[in-house]
Design an enzyme around this catalytic site. Structure first.
Site, PDB file in Angstrom:
ATOM      1  N   ASP A   1      40.852  48.938  26.466  1.00 27.09           N
ATOM      2  CA  ASP A   1      41.553  49.553  27.123  1.00 27.09           C
ATOM      3  C   ASP A   1      40.507  50.067  28.040  1.00 27.09           C
ATOM      4  O   ASP A   1      39.491  50.719  27.996  1.00 27.09           O
ATOM      5  CB  ASP A   1      41.652  51.050  26.221  1.00 27.09           C
ATOM      6  CG  ASP A   1      42.136  51.788  27.115  1.00 27.09           C
ATOM      7  OD1 ASP A   1      42.602  52.118  28.289  1.00 27.09           O
ATOM      8  OD2 ASP A   1      42.594  53.272  26.400  1.00 27.09           O
TER       9      ASP A   1
ATOM     10  N   SER B   1      44.326  47.729  47.518  1.00 27.63           N
ATOM     11  CA  SER B   1      45.627  47.854  47.910  1.00 27.63           C
ATOM     12  C   SER B   1      45.945  48.327  49.496  1.00 27.63           C
ATOM     13  O   SER B   1      44.776  49.169  49.942  1.00 27.63           O
ATOM     14  CB  SER B   1      46.516  48.924  47.372  1.00 27.63           C
ATOM     15  OG  SER B   1      47.522  49.424  47.657  1.00 27.63           O
TER      16      SER B   1
ATOM     17  N   TYR C   1      46.888  57.136  43.667  1.00 27.64           N
ATOM     18  CA  TYR C   1      46.785  55.828  43.496  1.00 27.64           C
ATOM     19  C   TYR C   1      45.862  55.473  44.680  1.00 27.64           C
ATOM     20  O   TYR C   1      45.166  54.462  44.585  1.00 27.64           O
ATOM     21  CB  TYR C   1      48.216  54.979  43.607  1.00 27.64           C
ATOM     22  CG  TYR C   1      48.065  53.701  43.597  1.00 27.64           C
ATOM     23  CD1 TYR C   1      47.752  52.883  42.443  1.00 27.64           C
ATOM     24  CD2 TYR C   1      48.252  52.925  44.896  1.00 27.64           C
ATOM     25  CE1 TYR C   1      47.766  51.452  42.482  1.00 27.64           C
ATOM     26  CE2 TYR C   1      48.297  51.296  44.757  1.00 27.64           C
ATOM     27  CZ  TYR C   1      47.979  50.771  43.707  1.00 27.64           C
ATOM     28  OH  TYR C   1      47.974  49.334  43.804  1.00 27.64           O
ATOM     29  N   ALA C   2      46.276  55.776  45.943  1.00 27.12           N
ATOM     30  CA  ALA C   2      45.390  55.356  47.181  1.00 27.12           C
ATOM     31  C   ALA C   2      44.006  55.937  47.203  1.00 27.12           C
ATOM     32  O   ALA C   2      43.089  54.986  47.404  1.00 27.12           O
ATOM     33  CB  ALA C   2      46.193  56.015  48.353  1.00 27.12           C
ATOM     34  N   ALA C   3      43.796  57.084  46.485  1.00 27.82           N
ATOM     35  CA  ALA C   3      42.433  57.504  46.248  1.00 27.82           C
ATOM     36  C   ALA C   3      41.844  56.430  45.252  1.00 27.82           C
ATOM     37  O   ALA C   3      40.367  56.003  45.648  1.00 27.82           O
ATOM     38  CB  ALA C   3      42.360  58.872  45.873  1.00 27.82           C
ATOM     39  N   SER C   4      42.357  56.068  44.194  1.00 31.74           N
ATOM     40  CA  SER C   4      41.509  55.123  43.245  1.00 31.74           C
ATOM     41  C   SER C   4      41.462  53.793  43.996  1.00 31.74           C
ATOM     42  O   SER C   4      40.341  53.266  43.795  1.00 31.74           O
ATOM     43  CB  SER C   4      42.679  55.115  42.126  1.00 31.74           C
ATOM     44  OG  SER C   4      43.770  54.145  42.282  1.00 31.74           O
ATOM     45  N   LYS C   5      42.217  53.365  44.853  1.00 31.65           N
ATOM     46  CA  LYS C   5      42.017  52.016  45.399  1.00 31.65           C
ATOM     47  C   LYS C   5      41.031  52.192  46.693  1.00 31.65           C
ATOM     48  O   LYS C   5      40.371  51.081  46.681  1.00 31.65           O
ATOM     49  CB  LYS C   5      43.599  51.670  45.986  1.00 31.65           C
ATOM     50  CG  LYS C   5      44.349  50.860  44.727  1.00 31.65           C
ATOM     51  CD  LYS C   5      43.551  49.848  43.845  1.00 31.65           C
ATOM     52  CE  LYS C   5      44.682  49.112  43.043  1.00 31.65           C
ATOM     53  NZ  LYS C   5      43.905  48.027  42.234  1.00 31.65           N
TER      54      LYS C   5
HETATM   55  N1  NAP Z   1      52.279  44.747  42.327  1.00 34.95           N
HETATM   56  C1  NAP Z   1      52.073  45.247  43.605  1.00 34.95           C
HETATM   57  O1  NAP Z   1      52.781  45.599  44.468  1.00 34.95           O
HETATM   58  C2  NAP Z   1      50.610  45.729  44.042  1.00 34.95           C
HETATM   59  C3  NAP Z   1      50.213  45.914  45.640  1.00 34.95           C
HETATM   60  C4  NAP Z   1      49.151  46.030  45.662  1.00 34.95           C
HETATM   61  C5  NAP Z   1      47.805  46.011  44.737  1.00 34.95           C
HETATM   62  N2  NAP Z   1      48.157  45.616  43.565  1.00 34.95           N
HETATM   63  C6  NAP Z   1      47.305  45.690  42.573  1.00 34.95           C
HETATM   64  O2  NAP Z   1      47.071  44.387  41.820  1.00 34.95           O
HETATM   65  C7  NAP Z   1      46.730  44.505  40.553  1.00 34.95           C
HETATM   66  C8  NAP Z   1      47.724  43.723  39.770  1.00 34.95           C
HETATM   67  O3  NAP Z   1      48.969  44.614  39.728  1.00 34.95           O
HETATM   68  P1  NAP Z   1      50.376  44.028  38.991  1.00 34.95           P
HETATM   69  O4  NAP Z   1      51.573  44.523  39.816  1.00 34.95           O
HETATM   70  O5  NAP Z   1      50.223  42.589  38.953  1.00 34.95           O
HETATM   71  O6  NAP Z   1      50.442  44.721  37.707  1.00 34.95           O
HETATM   72  P2  NAP Z   1      50.981  44.708  36.209  1.00 34.95           P
HETATM   73  O7  NAP Z   1      52.076  43.679  36.447  1.00 34.95           O
HETATM   74  O8  NAP Z   1      51.517  46.222  35.875  1.00 34.95           O
HETATM   75  O9  NAP Z   1      50.084  44.216  35.393  1.00 34.95           O
HETATM   76  C9  NAP Z   1      48.794  45.098  35.158  1.00 34.95           C
HETATM   77  C10 NAP Z   1      47.542  44.136  34.017  1.00 34.95           C
HETATM   78  O10 NAP Z   1      46.900  45.194  33.903  1.00 34.95           O
HETATM   79  C11 NAP Z   1      46.447  45.252  32.341  1.00 34.95           C
HETATM   80  N3  NAP Z   1      46.304  46.985  32.216  1.00 34.95           N
HETATM   81  C12 NAP Z   1      47.097  47.986  32.680  1.00 34.95           C
HETATM   82  N4  NAP Z   1      46.579  48.960  32.374  1.00 34.95           N
HETATM   83  C13 NAP Z   1      45.383  48.714  31.494  1.00 34.95           C
HETATM   84  C14 NAP Z   1      44.446  49.322  30.698  1.00 34.95           C
HETATM   85  N5  NAP Z   1      44.393  50.607  30.782  1.00 34.95           N
HETATM   86  N6  NAP Z   1      43.467  48.668  29.984  1.00 34.95           N
HETATM   87  C15 NAP Z   1      43.686  47.118  30.148  1.00 34.95           C
HETATM   88  N7  NAP Z   1      44.397  46.567  30.770  1.00 34.95           N
HETATM   89  C16 NAP Z   1      45.525  47.252  31.364  1.00 34.95           C
HETATM   90  C17 NAP Z   1      48.070  44.992  31.801  1.00 34.95           C
HETATM   91  O11 NAP Z   1      47.810  44.659  30.492  1.00 34.95           O
HETATM   92  P3  NAP Z   1      49.048  44.874  29.477  1.00 34.95           P
HETATM   93  O12 NAP Z   1      50.039  43.814  29.593  1.00 34.95           O
HETATM   94  O13 NAP Z   1      48.188  44.677  28.274  1.00 34.95           O
HETATM   95  O14 NAP Z   1      49.664  46.206  29.488  1.00 34.95           O
HETATM   96  C18 NAP Z   1      48.265  43.877  32.797  1.00 34.95           C
HETATM   97  O15 NAP Z   1      47.641  42.607  32.580  1.00 34.95           O
HETATM   98  C19 NAP Z   1      46.384  45.899  40.547  1.00 34.95           C
HETATM   99  O16 NAP Z   1      45.095  46.322  40.493  1.00 34.95           O
HETATM  100  C20 NAP Z   1      47.250  46.539  41.395  1.00 34.95           C
HETATM  101  O17 NAP Z   1      46.916  47.702  41.761  1.00 34.95           O
HETATM  102  C21 NAP Z   1      49.549  45.367  43.274  1.00 34.95           C
END
Ligand code: NAP
Length: 218
Positions: free
Chosen positions: A52, A131, A144-148
């Site tokens: 986690d 992001s 979210y923006a602040a964390s990124k």
């Molecule tokens: N999708 C977009 O539009 C977008 C745009 C810009 C940036 N991003 C960034 O790209 C990255 C991937 O995004 P995504 O859309 O592919 O995400 P996603 O589909 O929601 O997948 C999230 C992944 O992170 C894991 N996770 C989430 N919370 C967790 C926690 N507390 N502890 C451990 N693992 C955790 C999940 O594991 P479980 O399966 O076990 O939950 C999953 O493997 C992120 O950093 C996101 O901010 C995404």
């Protein structure tokens, strides 16, 4: 050349696509998600771990497990993240804390724990997923923006810290990526597009440093 690659958030979405494309090489993969049951169709040559990322204690446990199994890491891909699309007015204090923990504090501490293994790697790389929300004023995503933005600032400072010892640090700023089967795909990137970009970065000549990249759909 085969590399030891650790990918966080690799059970679905972008992280899954990255793991899938890198598994096609000879690389040795170590994948992390929040639960082991999040991984389907496990491959015997891949290492699967759960933690986690909102908990430093949980990151300590998984780091100890990885350190006991790997002699070195060549590439760390900090992909884990969670998104809450809310205005600040609708964001509870727990949401602010949780997003900062999962998106920034956890990955920063995990990187700290992986540094000894990266220092033993060959031409080591850290690739952090940020992001466009970190760079562009978008409404309804303030926490979210602040964390990124924290991920971006962390990456740029870390690059200056680690470049002198040969560790490269990259940060990717992504616009919307279709990880939720949206049918309006024109305005969204595909997870495979991000995976191919990372495949190029991992396999590129070690003299190359992609420091800061923005990828958006046009
Ligand atoms: N999708 C977009 O539009 C977008 C745009 C810009 C940036 N991003 C960034 O790209 C990255 C991937 O995004 P995504 O859309 O592919 O995400 P996603 O589909 O929601 O997948 C999230 C992944 O992170 C894991 N996770 C989430 N919370 C967790 C926690 N507390 N502890 C451990 N693992 C955790 C999940 O594991 P479980 O399966 O076990 O939950 C999953 O493997 C992120 O950093 C996101 O901010 C995404």
């Amino acid at each position: 050349m085969p590399k030891h690659i650790v990918i966080t958030g690799a059970s679905r979405g972008i992280g899954y696509a990255i793991a899938d494309i890198l598994a096609q090489g000879d690389h040795k993969l170590t994948l992390i998600a929040s639960k082991l049951t999040s991984f389907h169709d496990k491959h015997p040559s891949i290492g699967y771990f759960a933690a986690d990322f909102s908990s430093f204690d949980s990151i300590d446990i998984v780091s100890d497990q990885i350190i006991s199994q790997l002699e070195h890491v060549d590439v760390l891909i900090n992909n884990i993240g969670m998104y809450t699309g809310k205005t600040l007015a609708d964001t509870e204090k727990e949401d602010i804390q949780h997003q900062m923990n999962v998106n920034f504090c956890g990955p920063a501490y995990f990187t700290h724990r992986m540094l000894p293994l990266l220092r033993k790697g060959t031409h080591p790389q850290i690739i952090n997923i940020s992001s466009i929300a970190a760079k562009t004023a978008l409404p309804g995503v303030s926490a979210y923006a602040a964390s990124k933005a924290a991920v971006t600032g962390f990456s740029n400072s870390l690059r200056a810290e680690l470049n002198p010892e040969g560790i490269r640090v990259s940060v990717l700023h992504l616009s919307g990526v279709n990880t939720w089967n949206d049918h309006n795909t024109q305005s969204l990137l595909a997870p495979d597009d991000i995976a191919k970009t990372i495949q190029f970065m991992v396999n590129a000549d070690s003299r190359y440093l992609i420091d800061d990249m923005t990828i958006r759909a046009v």
